[in-house]
Design a protein around this motif. Structure first.
Motif: not given
Lengths: 152, 152
Positions: B10-14, B22-24, B36-37, B42-44
């Motif tokens: 997940y280094k790329k922007k998402m 997809a990550y989950l 998802i929320a 946390l990813l952003h």
DNA sequence: CTTTGTGCAAATTCTTTGCACCAAA
DNA sequence: TTTGGTGCAAAGAATTTGCACAAAG
């Protein structure tokens, strides 16, 4: 630098309070009966006890001791660098009277907190932009005991 | 090994939920709206938020969201290795969606939790007798900002 | 229709605070 | 006699639990 440093004070046996009293003096801490008791407990019980465990251990001998005093004392001991505050266990704070260089391993099965010997923690790992006062290296997983029992 | 490892997912922007979904999936986590929320947040937001902060941030958009669900979700994400549970702050748990190799520095003045870049954590430091699942390197002290302001 | 997830309310638990009393410098 | 330390009771705050309802497979 209050932890992860190689300073081997009190390596020798000291089971009597006079030594603990002297130890507190080294850190500029006024040696009240309660403070001596807490510090003495930490110096002789390398089990990384919680505040509650210290209180429970000392209460029988000191019926008037209060949890507040234990908390106050631990806060003072940590602030002066005489004791290390371990935060590896999310459930509660643990305390370590051994301030020499070492890491910690928490077993997620039995909850035991082990010491992890460390030669030296590479200075290269230290952040350069901030002023570091203390460092902690924490590991979690399954300890040897639990690994054996669970045959995994 | 769920942390302090160099894995650059997940280094790329998402910024969209499809990627988070997809990550989950990668971690075998059923992608409910709430999960998802939380994961997306946390990813952003690399601010190492607390459960409460996550709840406060999401609540406006999800009025029915409960703290219980946030706690449940974080527990699941951590158990599956999708998120790191930070215990450096004794006051509350913080969470990190960045599971790549890095340490953390907590400023005792302003309370800010900084990332500390690490090349590699020497395997030599690992305890050999136990099975390590995760490792955390924590620093505390005074951050650059606070050092300047206090001229010390 | 059976399993899994969510959410409210209440409970639990660790820790802190306010305040009065005690003790030492 | 003034400062610092202790301890009780109450409060505070983060997290967990019980349980009923909703959703997904």
């Amino acid at each position: 630098m209050q932890s992860l440093q190689s300073c081997n004070h009190y390596k020798k046996k000291m089971n009597a309070t006079p030594d603990t009293r002297a130890y507190l003096n080294e850190y500029g801490i006024r040696p009240s009966v309660q403070r001596i008791a807490v510090m003495n407990y930490l110096l002789h019980h390398r089990t990384h006890p919680t505040a509650e465990e210290i209180y429970q251990a000392l209460a029988p001998e000191m019926p008037t001791l209060s949890r507040t005093t234990v908390y106050n004392t631990l806060e003072l001991l940590v602030a002066r660098g005489a004791v290390i505050h371990l935060t590896i266990d999310p459930r509660f704070s643990r305390y370590d009277g051994d301030i020499s260089l070492h890491g910690h391993f928490l077993c997620d099965h039995c909850g035991t907190l082990y010491d992890v010997p460390l030669k030296t923690l590479p200075e290269a790992l230290y952040p350069k932009e901030h002023r570091v006062n203390s460092a902690q290296l924490y590991y979690r997983g399954t300890c040897a005991h639990c690994s054996q029992e669970n045959k995994q």
